[in-house]
Design a protein around this motif. Structure first.
Motif, mmCIF file in Angstrom:
data_model
loop_
_atom_site.group_PDB
_atom_site.id
_atom_site.type_symbol
_atom_site.label_atom_id
_atom_site.label_comp_id
_atom_site.label_asym_id
_atom_site.label_seq_id
_atom_site.Cartn_x
_atom_site.Cartn_y
_atom_site.Cartn_z
ATOM 1 N N LYS A 1 49.129 53.560 37.923
ATOM 2 C CA LYS A 1 49.258 53.102 39.243
ATOM 3 C C LYS A 1 49.978 51.694 40.135
ATOM 4 N N ASN A 2 49.218 51.269 39.387
ATOM 5 C CA ASN A 2 49.564 49.179 40.217
ATOM 6 C C ASN A 2 50.026 48.637 39.320
ATOM 7 N N THR A 3 50.126 47.482 39.133
ATOM 8 C CA THR A 3 50.117 46.620 38.242
ATOM 9 C C THR A 3 48.408 45.802 39.011
ATOM 10 N N VAL A 4 47.843 44.776 38.418
ATOM 11 C CA VAL A 4 47.122 44.520 38.514
ATOM 12 C C VAL A 4 47.012 42.740 37.406
ATOM 13 N N PHE A 5 47.885 41.588 38.853
ATOM 14 C CA PHE A 5 47.700 40.654 38.231
ATOM 15 C C PHE A 5 46.596 39.672 38.075
ATOM 16 N N ALA A 6 45.845 39.393 39.550
ATOM 17 C CA ALA A 6 44.742 38.312 39.600
ATOM 18 C C ALA A 6 44.607 38.767 40.366
ATOM 19 N N ASP A 7 42.861 37.775 40.125
ATOM 20 C CA ASP A 7 41.783 37.697 41.888
ATOM 21 C C ASP A 7 41.428 36.049 42.183
ATOM 22 N N GLY A 8 41.058 35.739 43.347
ATOM 23 C CA GLY A 8 40.603 35.081 43.471
ATOM 24 C C GLY A 8 41.873 33.279 42.826
ATOM 25 N N LEU A 9 41.026 32.668 43.808
ATOM 26 C CA LEU A 9 42.150 31.156 44.070
ATOM 27 C C LEU A 9 42.445 30.226 42.400
ATOM 28 N N PRO A 10 43.637 30.119 42.095
ATOM 29 C CA PRO A 10 44.483 29.712 40.958
ATOM 30 C C PRO A 10 43.560 28.291 40.860
ATOM 31 N N THR A 11 43.584 27.391 41.528
ATOM 32 C CA THR A 11 42.378 26.225 41.829
ATOM 33 C C THR A 11 40.793 25.994 41.154
ATOM 34 N N ALA A 12 40.480 27.315 41.176
ATOM 35 C CA ALA A 12 39.076 27.133 40.780
ATOM 36 C C ALA A 12 38.985 26.305 40.057
ATOM 37 N N VAL B 1 36.506 27.541 37.372
ATOM 38 C CA VAL B 1 36.769 28.455 36.172
ATOM 39 C C VAL B 1 37.915 29.335 35.937
ATOM 40 N N MET B 2 38.199 30.241 34.862
ATOM 41 C CA MET B 2 38.946 31.307 34.837
ATOM 42 C C MET B 2 38.522 32.099 34.103
ATOM 43 N N VAL B 3 38.416 33.624 34.183
ATOM 44 C CA VAL B 3 37.601 34.363 33.565
ATOM 45 C C VAL B 3 38.697 35.573 33.240
ATOM 46 N N VAL B 4 38.544 35.479 31.653
ATOM 47 C CA VAL B 4 40.154 36.760 31.202
ATOM 48 C C VAL B 4 38.690 38.048 30.799
ATOM 49 N N GLY B 5 39.126 39.355 31.555
ATOM 50 C CA GLY B 5 38.399 40.015 30.532
ATOM 51 C C GLY B 5 39.239 41.296 29.928
ATOM 52 N N GLU B 6 39.501 42.042 29.845
ATOM 53 C CA GLU B 6 40.212 43.070 28.729
ATOM 54 C C GLU B 6 41.735 44.242 30.145
ATOM 55 N N ALA B 7 40.964 44.776 30.256
ATOM 56 C CA ALA B 7 41.955 45.720 31.220
ATOM 57 C C ALA B 7 41.710 46.064 32.326
ATOM 58 N N PRO B 8 42.353 46.009 33.226
ATOM 59 C CA PRO B 8 42.128 47.017 34.199
ATOM 60 C C PRO B 8 41.499 48.449 34.559
ATOM 61 N N GLY B 9 40.878 49.036 34.911
ATOM 62 C CA GLY B 9 40.207 50.398 35.230
ATOM 63 C C GLY B 9 40.384 51.044 35.429
ATOM 64 N N ALA B 10 39.493 52.556 35.998
ATOM 65 C CA ALA B 10 40.716 53.446 37.405
ATOM 66 C C ALA B 10 40.658 52.952 38.721
ATOM 67 N N ASP B 11 39.197 51.823 39.056
ATOM 68 C CA ASP B 11 39.034 51.450 40.264
ATOM 69 C C ASP B 11 40.074 50.513 40.568
ATOM 70 N N GLU B 12 40.537 49.540 39.288
ATOM 71 C CA GLU B 12 41.183 48.245 39.603
ATOM 72 C C GLU B 12 42.886 49.313 39.589
ATOM 73 N N ASP B 13 43.127 50.121 39.325
ATOM 74 C CA ASP B 13 44.259 50.479 39.114
ATOM 75 C C ASP B 13 44.421 51.157 40.822
ATOM 76 N N ARG B 14 43.653 52.152 40.927
ATOM 77 C CA ARG B 14 43.587 52.235 42.376
ATOM 78 C C ARG B 14 43.846 51.024 43.523
ATOM 79 N N LEU B 15 43.145 50.181 43.098
ATOM 80 C CA LEU B 15 43.374 48.928 44.078
ATOM 81 C C LEU B 15 44.195 47.546 44.037
ATOM 82 N N GLY B 16 44.766 48.004 42.907
ATOM 83 C CA GLY B 16 45.296 46.539 42.415
ATOM 84 C C GLY B 16 44.893 45.893 41.873
ATOM 85 N N LYS B 17 43.540 45.305 42.268
ATOM 86 C CA LYS B 17 42.696 43.877 41.643
ATOM 87 C C LYS B 17 41.787 44.278 40.653
ATOM 88 N N PRO B 18 41.711 43.354 39.671
ATOM 89 C CA PRO B 18 40.872 43.114 38.532
ATOM 90 C C PRO B 18 39.376 43.426 39.247
#
Ligand code: URA
Length: 282
Positions: A115-126, A128-145
């Motif tokens: 349903k959505n492209t899920v790019f990133a959340d938070g400030l890129p100046t933080a 720490v950067m966390v990289v997970g696997e793939a969006p699930g149903a909630d992430e797909d619906r809301l467009g946020k990882p």
């Protein structure tokens, strides 16, 4: 009797089987006869690439939108698509450019069912950067990882070492589109999206990188080693200019929800992150 509908129980078990196989999205009103498609001549683009493996059946939406501009069929999941993704990512000078490039990218079939492209959340100046696997149903619906239950667990664990989503950590995934039924992404899908994720890491330049789960760890570190061996040990990701980003592979929060006894190991990993971050920022 010919033409009779299959029995209700048969249909129910067929549907159940579809869901078990990860087919949980309806993307057209009518079934596609893939045997008939396969019998059609290969597209010119695929025929012109002699080094490419046997051309996969081109994807055709079942009900093409009249507004869609005619486009040469993309030979999905071919090595050329990965090269295209790399070239596109390399040309992005900012995170905003990268996000726009990903949103416009049509080479990954997952985009057609998401349903959505899920790019990133938070400030890129933080830091720490966390990289997970793939969006699930909630992430797909809301467009946020990481906004579902595993994301909430991730937030609580990171908060316990003083890192809030936002200025404490920035979060993304290897894949930008939900695989149907949350199946594990194929290696071709991973390779395609990884081209963007590598550039994402380059552009964010975090002080520390956390790889959440085996898929992210194996893809980013380009290793066949399992997460149980990788987790808890510092490694690094080398950027194009030679900078090494300290990297901690750890267990995926979804795994922790299924196996709560493993939270202890994750906690040790996060304590190591906390210690390293304090050393780096002292
Ligand atoms: N699991 C992931 O790896 N990423 C998400 O965004 C959600 C669940």
């Amino acid at each position: 009797m010919e033409g009779a509908l299959p029995a209700r129980d048969d249909l129910a078990s067929l549907l159940k089987w579809y869901v078990e196989q990860g087919l949980d999205e309806t993307i057209g009103e009518e079934a596609i006869d893939r045997f008939a498609l396969a019998a059609q001549p290969a597209p010119a683009a695929a025929a012109a690439a002699p080094q490419a493996p046997a051309a996969p059946t081109p994807f055709r939406p079942a009900t093409p939108s009249p507004a869609a501009a005619p486009r040469a069929p993309v030979p999905l999941e071919s090595p050329q698509v990965v090269e295209d993704a790399r070239a596109l990512a390399a040309g992005c000078a900012t995170i905003a450019d990268l996000e726009a490039a990903i949103r416009g990218f049509e080479g990954c079939a997952l985009k057609r069912t998401a349903k959505n492209t899920v790019f990133a959340d938070g400030l890129p100046t933080a830091p720490v950067m966390v990289v997970g696997e793939a969006p699930g149903a909630d992430e797909d619906r809301l467009g946020k990882p990481f906004v579902g239950v595993s994301g909430q667990l991730m937030d609580r664990m990171m908060e316990a070492i003083g890192l809030a989503r936002g200025d404490g950590f920035y979060i993304t995934n290897i894949l930008f589109w939900r695989p149907p039924g949350n199946r594990t992404p194929t290696l071709a899908e991973q390779a395609m999206c990884l081209a963007f994720t590598r550039r994402h890491i380059e552009l964010v330049r975090p002080k520390l990188l956390i790889l959440a789960g085996g898929t992210a760890a194996k893809a980013v570190l380009d290793t066949a080693e399992g997460i149980m061996r990788l987790r808890g040990k510092w490694t690094s990701v080398r950027l194009d200019d030679g900078t090494e980003i300290p990297t901690m592979p750890t267990l995926h929060p979804a795994y922790l929800l299924r196996t709560p006894a493993s939270k202890r190991q994750s906690w040790l990993d996060l304590l190591a992150v906390d210690k390293k971050l304090k050393e780096l920022t002292a």
